[in-house]
Structure formats: C-alpha cells, structure tokens
Design an enzyme around this catalytic site. Structure first.
Site, mmCIF file in Angstrom:
data_model
loop_
_atom_site.group_PDB
_atom_site.id
_atom_site.type_symbol
_atom_site.label_atom_id
_atom_site.label_comp_id
_atom_site.label_asym_id
_atom_site.label_seq_id
_atom_site.Cartn_x
_atom_site.Cartn_y
_atom_site.Cartn_z
ATOM 1 N N SER A 43 0.677 -1.301 0.013
ATOM 2 C CA SER A 43 0.063 0.098 0.095
ATOM 3 C C SER A 43 1.057 1.174 -0.031
ATOM 4 O O SER A 43 0.443 2.580 -0.221
ATOM 5 C CB SER A 43 -0.876 -0.019 1.024
ATOM 6 O OG SER A 43 -0.041 -0.091 2.422
ATOM 7 N N ASP A 61 -3.413 7.810 7.830
ATOM 8 C CA ASP A 61 -4.137 7.010 8.445
ATOM 9 C C ASP A 61 -3.670 5.955 9.509
ATOM 10 O O ASP A 61 -2.404 6.348 10.031
ATOM 11 C CB ASP A 61 -5.207 6.351 7.199
ATOM 12 C CG ASP A 61 -4.323 5.159 6.656
ATOM 13 O OD1 ASP A 61 -2.997 4.952 6.862
ATOM 14 O OD2 ASP A 61 -4.801 4.874 5.698
ATOM 15 N N HIS A 88 -0.752 4.380 7.111
ATOM 16 C CA HIS A 88 0.207 5.266 6.080
ATOM 17 C C HIS A 88 0.569 6.556 6.459
ATOM 18 O O HIS A 88 -0.141 7.479 7.096
ATOM 19 C CB HIS A 88 -0.650 5.056 4.855
ATOM 20 C CG HIS A 88 -1.157 3.767 4.496
ATOM 21 N ND1 HIS A 88 -2.346 3.306 4.955
ATOM 22 C CD2 HIS A 88 -0.396 2.649 3.893
ATOM 23 C CE1 HIS A 88 -2.586 1.954 4.379
ATOM 24 N NE2 HIS A 88 -1.463 1.522 3.897
#
Length: 367
Positions: free
Chosen positions: A34, A323, A326
């Site tokens: 991610s 978040d 990340h």
C-alpha cells in the site's frame, strides 16, 4: 584511502553524465504494497483492502485514486523528479486499456505499477483479503514481457522499485500464533522471497534496483489493533523484527553486483529516515507525529480513514501519519527528496538521482 571508493563513484557518475546529455531513465516498474499502490486493488474483485473513497486523495488529486494517502506516494514523487508521468496501475491496464487493443504500448513507455495494498513478501499475508502477493505481481510482469507488451530493451534501461514486508511483520503481531515460525525464521523466509523476486526481474532484463526498507512499524497508529500495545510508546518488539529484516536486506543489496553481474541495487533506509522526522518533528514541519490525521479511536488508529464514524484533521501536512497505517503526502515528499538526492545515511551506496543517470556499470564498495 577510505575516501577513494567514493571519489571513484563520483568520477564515474560525472563521466557517464557527460557521455549522454539525456541519460536519465524514463521508465520505472514498481512492486510492493500500500505504500506504493496507485489503485490496483480497486480493480480486484472481492478485494477488501481499499482506499477508493473519500477523503483519500483529497490533498493532491482532489478525488480518491486508490492510493492509501491524501496525495502522492514515493513512486509518484520520483516520477516527477524524473520528469515522467505517474506509472499506471497494472490492473487498470488489463481491465481498461489492453481490451481496446490499440495504442496501449505507448502507455507503457514510463513503466508500470504492480503494487497491491495489503500484500507481503509471503503469499499467506492477507490472502483472505484477495490482495496480490509479490509473487503474483512478478507473474503479471513476466506475462507482459511474454506477450511483447514490454520489451527487455526497456527493462534494461528502467528503474525497479521493490518495497514490501511491512504487512508481513504487522500480521505476525496482530495474529499471534498464526505463524509457527520464530521471528528470525519468519524474517529469513521474507528475505528469501526478496532474493527470488530480484532474480526473476534480473532474468527479464532488470539491472537497476531500489529496495525500500520497512519503516518504523512499531510507531504506526494502527498498533492499537495489537493486544497490549502502548498508546504512548512505539511497539519495541515489532521494531526489533523490522530492524532484523532491514539489516538482512542491506546485506543482500551489498551482494547484488556479485549475485547478479551487471546489476546495481540501492538501499533506501526508510526506517532511519522516518525516525529522523519522528524525533525532530518541528524541524520538518510536523505538529503531530503520533496520531493519524484521519480515522477514529485511540490515536485515530482503530478505524480506517473514510469509514463511517471517522474524523479528519484540518491540516494534513502537519501530520506524519495520514491514517492508521500510512504516511501523509507531506511525509512521502520529504522521504522522496531524501532518497532522490540524499546522502548514504538515507540511501546507500548512491541516491536515486545518481542511479537514474548511470549509463554503464560501475563497481561499488561493499560495506
């Protein structure tokens, strides 16, 4: 005498730069999770790890792109430094572009991004979420070469970014007992997959590699999902495992010229670089390096940003974390600049700018 290898590198880089006015690479292929995913997961049927909703993407793109941050990732920033367009998601290519059967080859001239959020170096990591492990990402790359959508003349002149492993470490602690391996055995299994991936890319023409170490996983807001995790201190055990992996990765990078003749690898020290920002937040423009800008629960790390019940900060650029897992675009921007033009404490043995202008092989010192 110890400065001689560095002087040789500088001289070689200067001469190679002179030998070609526009020697810098124009193509990047990206593999990972991610931290690099530009939106692959949103095209995968039944994939439950998504960022295709607001407020993801709100600070730069002004709409969700599937990136797990409020704007650009490291891959995006480096593409801008290279003067090329952002790499498209592989899944967009196969779902929307290849079926059209025309003009798709020119869309690959700047490379392609295979990264899948939630994936790891180990196949079992988040497999129930229907993410794409790095082994399958590699197969996707190889299939495009076999179908002549990508030619080895391009791969030999491209940069290859590989950044994975954080999800492997995180799941090891979130699901204690799920893996029967000890932490060290687990890490060695991760490193074997990294070596295997590099070898396959090398056989398909890859020669310039950038390996991104795992960041300070013990400090992410999402650590609150781990039973017994502290709200005031980083999870030491998780960071110990990260350090063990990173040390092994750097040793592997030092061996690349011997293992893969004609290839060169650089080690991007994500852990050390990120900790520099965490330890000196005000210097780098951060007001909060503990909580996530967007989320809910303790440290805003218990609920994913964008899900019902979330809250969002007013100034994302003042936060290190976007978040639960990340960084913000501001953090990615700082890290990208460090890896593009920084010193050996941030990226070793040469930075990405130097790597991008190499036109012939050089010998690098072994630590």
């Amino acid at each position: 005498m110890e400065r001689l290898p560095q002087l040789i590198i500088i001289l070689c880089l200067f001469l190679t730069a002179l030998s070609s006015v526009d020697a810098r690479v124009k193509s990047v292929f990206v593999f990972g999770d991610s931290l690099f995913d530009p939106g692959n997961n949103r095209y995968i049927k039944n994939c439950t790890l998504q960022a295709n909703f607001r407020p993801y993407g709100s600070s730069f793109f002004h709409h969700p792109t599937g990136r797990f941050t409020n704007g650009r990732t490291v891959a995006d920033f480096i593409a801008q430094f290279l003067g090329i367009k952002f790499q498209r998601p592989y899944q967009e290519l196969v779902h929307r572009i290849l079926p059209m059967r025309h003009h798709h080859k020119r869309l690959l001239h700047n490379g392609l991004n295979f990264a899948s959020a939630g994936s790891g170096l180990l196949r079992d990591t988040n497999k129930d979420a229907k993410v794409t492990p790095i082994q399958v990402q590699l197969q996707q790359f190889q299939s495009l070469i076999a179908q002549n959508h990508i030619h080895k003349n391009q791969t030999s002149k491209s940069l290859f970014f590989i950044g994975s492993g954080g999800n492997d470490v995180f799941t090891y602690f979130v699901y204690p007992g799920a893996s029967k391996m000890t932490p060290r055995t687990y890490v060695r299994a991760m490193l074997r997959e990294m070596v295997h991936t590099t070898g396959k890319i090398y056989k398909n023409g890859g020669r310039r590699f950038a390996f991104f170490s795992i960041g300070p996983m013990g400090c992410i807001p999402g650590r609150v999902l781990i039973r017994g995790a502290s709200l005031t201190q980083c999870t030491h055990k998780m960071d110990l495992m990260v350090k063990y992996y990173n040390a092994g990765l750097k040793r592997f990078v030092s061996k690349i010229p011997r293992l893969f003749p004609g290839a060169i690898g650089v080690y991007a020290a994500v852990f050390d670089t990120a900790n520099k920002y965490l330890d000196n937040p005000k210097i780098y423009g951060f007001a909060d390096v503990t909580r996530a800008c967007c989320g809910a629960g303790p440290l805003n790390g218990q609920l994913q940003c964008g899900l019902r019940g979330y809250t969002m900060c007013l100034t994302p650029n003042a936060y290190f974390f976007w978040d639960y897992f990340h960084p913000t675009e501001h953090t990615y921007g700082l890290i990208s600049k460090a890896f593009w033009a920084g010193g050996k404490e941030e990226v070793w043995p040469i930075n990405l700018k130097a790597l991008s202008i190499l036109t012939r092989n050089i010998t690098l010192p072994i630590p």
